[in-house]
Design an enzyme around this catalytic site. Sequence first.
Site, PDB file in Angstrom:
ATOM      1  N   PHE A 160      12.901   4.379  11.518  1.00 45.48           N
ATOM      2  CA  PHE A 160      11.576   3.907  11.126  1.00 45.48           C
ATOM      3  C   PHE A 160      10.761   5.145  10.795  1.00 45.48           C
ATOM      4  CE2 PHE A 160       7.353   2.294  11.151  1.00 45.48           C
ATOM      5  CZ  PHE A 160       7.515   1.068  10.524  1.00 45.48           C
TER       6      PHE A 160
ATOM      7  N   GLU B 291       8.162   1.781  -5.780  1.00 41.91           N
ATOM      8  CA  GLU B 291       8.227   1.317  -4.396  1.00 41.91           C
ATOM      9  C   GLU B 291       8.258   2.504  -3.449  1.00 41.91           C
ATOM     10  OE1 GLU B 291       7.958  -0.926  -2.309  1.00 41.91           O
ATOM     11  OE2 GLU B 291       9.029  -2.759  -2.737  1.00 41.91           O
ATOM     12  N   ASP B 292       7.694   2.339  -2.260  1.00 49.23           N
ATOM     13  CA  ASP B 292       7.778   3.393  -1.254  1.00 49.23           C
ATOM     14  C   ASP B 292       9.187   3.442  -0.656  1.00 49.23           C
ATOM     15  OD1 ASP B 292       7.489   0.961   0.103  1.00 49.23           O
ATOM     16  OD2 ASP B 292       5.981   1.699   1.507  1.00 49.23           O
TER      17      ASP B 292
ATOM     18  N   LYS C  25      17.063   2.832   1.856  1.00 46.46           N
ATOM     19  CA  LYS C  25      17.748   2.694   3.141  1.00 46.46           C
ATOM     20  C   LYS C  25      18.846   1.631   2.979  1.00 46.46           C
ATOM     21  CE  LYS C  25      14.826   2.542   6.678  1.00 46.46           C
ATOM     22  NZ  LYS C  25      14.009   2.013   7.815  1.00 46.46           N
TER      23      LYS C  25
ATOM     24  N   ASP D  65      14.366  -1.386   1.747  1.00 47.37           N
ATOM     25  CA  ASP D  65      14.974  -1.598   3.052  1.00 47.37           C
ATOM     26  C   ASP D  65      15.933  -2.782   2.940  1.00 47.37           C
ATOM     27  OD1 ASP D  65      15.455  -2.099   5.786  1.00 47.37           O
ATOM     28  OD2 ASP D  65      13.432  -1.547   6.375  1.00 47.37           O
TER      29      ASP D  65
ATOM     30  N   ARG E 180      -0.190   7.050   7.226  1.00 46.86           N
ATOM     31  CA  ARG E 180      -0.030   7.118   5.769  1.00 46.86           C
ATOM     32  C   ARG E 180      -0.428   8.473   5.205  1.00 46.86           C
ATOM     33  NH1 ARG E 180       0.912   2.027   3.639  1.00 46.86           N
ATOM     34  NH2 ARG E 180      -0.083   0.308   4.745  1.00 46.86           N
TER      35      ARG E 180
ATOM     36  N   LYS F 266       0.814  -1.188   0.000  1.00 44.75           N
ATOM     37  CA  LYS F 266       0.000   0.000   0.000  1.00 44.75           C
ATOM     38  C   LYS F 266       0.865   1.262   0.000  1.00 44.75           C
ATOM     39  CE  LYS F 266      -3.580  -2.161   2.791  1.00 44.75           C
ATOM     40  NZ  LYS F 266      -4.233  -2.149   4.106  1.00 44.75           N
ATOM     41  N   GLY F 267       2.082   1.131   0.446  1.00 48.70           N
ATOM     42  CA  GLY F 267       2.921   2.291   0.721  1.00 48.70           C
ATOM     43  C   GLY F 267       3.209   3.222  -0.440  1.00 48.70           C
TER      44      GLY F 267
END
Length: 179
Positions: free
Chosen positions: A151, A98-99, A130, A102, A164, A42-43
Amino acid sequence: MQLSNTKILLSEQQIEKRVQELASEISRDFIGEELLVVGILKGAFIFLADLIRNMDVPVQVDFMDVSSYGLSTKSSGEVRIMKDLEQPIEGKNVLIVEDIIDSGTTLKFILEILQRRKPRTLKVCSFLDKPSRRRVPVAPDYNGFTIEDHFIVGYGLDYAEQYRNLPMVRILLNQELMK
């Protein structure tokens, strides 16, 4: 929603400027061609919407929902497809949006699956990268911002489905929330 447990990492203005720059770069790279933009739910939905509104090439949009987090703040390492693409990608220019990248586990999984479907091109645009958390060697072709190991929430990114809707990116400070 308690914002006292957060601090701003990226302002609305910084995000808007960088998204416009990314859209221009992608548009230049795909000038005269169609592009299928695949948002990873969802990001990435807010980033994707802003990105394609700033593009100057014809785009189609599709979504995948791929999860490796659940309700945790750390990737489980197990990747599952919750929703697959609704159209074939063979012979198409595909841009995965992509959000955040990681560990890289989720992105590697997505790239492997989509590469087998024989797209003409397969590129990745991430809002955030990241690299200090990387477990597998993947890198975006287009990247909004490289960040330290915090985070973060906002601009589509969440903690337990909250935050969000924030128009900026904030660092989640309250370590108690992360247990």
